[in-house]
Design a protein around this motif. Structure first.
Motif, mmCIF file in Angstrom:
data_model
loop_
_atom_site.group_PDB
_atom_site.id
_atom_site.type_symbol
_atom_site.label_atom_id
_atom_site.label_comp_id
_atom_site.label_asym_id
_atom_site.label_seq_id
_atom_site.Cartn_x
_atom_site.Cartn_y
_atom_site.Cartn_z
ATOM 1 N N LEU A 192 0.794 -1.224 0.000
ATOM 2 C CA LEU A 192 0.000 0.000 0.000
ATOM 3 C C LEU A 192 0.827 1.273 0.000
ATOM 4 C CD1 LEU A 192 -2.795 -1.051 2.496
ATOM 5 C CD2 LEU A 192 -2.984 -0.829 0.018
ATOM 6 N N VAL A 193 1.851 1.318 0.812
ATOM 7 C CA VAL A 193 2.627 2.547 0.946
ATOM 8 C C VAL A 193 3.678 2.646 -0.152
ATOM 9 C CG1 VAL A 193 4.119 3.882 2.482
ATOM 10 C CG2 VAL A 193 2.165 2.624 3.432
ATOM 11 N N ASN B 73 4.192 0.478 -3.005
ATOM 12 C CA ASN B 73 3.751 0.185 -4.382
ATOM 13 C C ASN B 73 2.408 0.774 -4.757
ATOM 14 O OD1 ASN B 73 6.047 -1.252 -4.892
ATOM 15 N ND2 ASN B 73 5.115 -3.252 -4.576
ATOM 16 N N GLN B 74 1.662 1.261 -3.816
ATOM 17 C CA GLN B 74 0.318 1.777 -4.059
ATOM 18 C C GLN B 74 -0.501 0.799 -4.900
ATOM 19 O OE1 GLN B 74 0.630 5.848 -5.446
ATOM 20 N NE2 GLN B 74 1.196 6.533 -3.404
ATOM 21 N N ASP B 75 -0.575 -0.418 -4.390
ATOM 22 C CA ASP B 75 -1.261 -1.507 -5.093
ATOM 23 C C ASP B 75 -2.364 -2.082 -4.204
ATOM 24 O OD1 ASP B 75 -2.035 -3.654 -6.636
ATOM 25 O OD2 ASP B 75 -0.168 -4.776 -6.376
ATOM 26 N N ALA C 230 -7.911 1.766 1.390
ATOM 27 C CA ALA C 230 -7.359 0.943 0.313
ATOM 28 C C ALA C 230 -8.419 0.643 -0.741
ATOM 29 C CB ALA C 230 -6.786 -0.352 0.886
ATOM 30 N N GLU D 88 -8.726 3.301 -2.986
ATOM 31 C CA GLU D 88 -7.438 3.586 -3.610
ATOM 32 C C GLU D 88 -6.955 4.995 -3.281
ATOM 33 O OE1 GLU D 88 -7.070 2.283 -7.683
ATOM 34 O OE2 GLU D 88 -8.120 0.407 -7.246
ATOM 35 N N ASP D 89 -7.228 5.401 -2.038
ATOM 36 C CA ASP D 89 -6.767 6.684 -1.508
ATOM 37 C C ASP D 89 -5.478 6.388 -0.728
ATOM 38 O OD1 ASP D 89 -6.248 9.018 -0.115
ATOM 39 O OD2 ASP D 89 -8.356 9.338 0.469
ATOM 40 N N TYR D 90 -4.356 6.485 -1.407
ATOM 41 C CA TYR D 90 -3.090 6.049 -0.827
ATOM 42 C C TYR D 90 -2.566 6.986 0.254
ATOM 43 C CZ TYR D 90 -3.405 2.542 -4.364
ATOM 44 O OH TYR D 90 -3.850 1.494 -5.121
ATOM 45 N N ARG D 91 -2.922 8.252 0.188
ATOM 46 C CA ARG D 91 -2.556 9.158 1.296
ATOM 47 C C ARG D 91 -3.286 8.735 2.558
ATOM 48 N NH1 ARG D 91 -1.799 15.327 -0.203
ATOM 49 N NH2 ARG D 91 -1.344 15.198 2.008
ATOM 50 N N THR E 131 -1.917 5.454 3.835
ATOM 51 C CA THR E 131 -0.636 5.639 4.526
ATOM 52 C C THR E 131 -0.868 6.132 5.948
ATOM 53 O OG1 THR E 131 0.527 6.037 2.460
ATOM 54 C CG2 THR E 131 1.579 6.852 4.471
#
Length: 152
Positions: A54-55, A57-59, A123, A126-129, A132
């Protein structure tokens, strides 16, 4: 051996302090201690994998199976039955404070469950900020419990 399937419990049972082995799904106190140590180490490995997914690879799609596993396992229903009263000392990393402060200890798992739910939601969006930040909150929840209730 103990399994997650054996942990189907209602909310009242979830926070119940297991006083003896007979109050738990384990055959012995030693089995309960070994199980919880192994499971907590597995949870730590799972979190490292999720951090990478997640952090780094943002996958979120690749992380989905691990997120589902985290959500299933990082719960009080799953872990509390393994904390049989008095299973600290030799062979255990647990501090006696767990049983002296049982309600607070159990509340830590409720907090963890809520933070994991936020992580899963971020997740899925798909909001990676947000993922994180949520991942950081999950990690802080783990660390605060370890500081209070685990011998280093």
């Amino acid at each position: 051996m103990y399994s997650a399937v054996a942990l189907s419990a209602d909310e009242e049972t979830a926070t119940h302090l297991p006083h003896t082995v007979e109050d738990s799904p384990f055959a012995s106190e030693r089995e309960a201690v070994a199980w919880r140590q192994d499971e907590l180490k597995d949870l730590e490995r799972l979190l490292r994998q999720l951090r990478f997914d997640l952090v780094n690879n943002q996958d979120a799609r690749g992380a989905a199976p691990r997120l589902a596993e985290l959500q299933e396992r990082a719960t009080q229903d799953y872990f509390l039955p393994a904390f049989i009263k008095g299973t600290h000392g030799r062979g255990s990393d647990a501090r006696p404070a767990i049983w002296e402060e049982w309600d607070e200890f159990a509340a830590g798992f409720q907090d963890l469950e809520q933070k994991v739910a936020v992580l899963v939601e971020a997740a899925e969006q798909e909001d990676y900020r947000a993922a994180t930040r949520a991942f950081s909150d999950v990690s802080l929840s783990c660390r605060s419990c370890h500081r209070a209730y685990r011998h280093n």
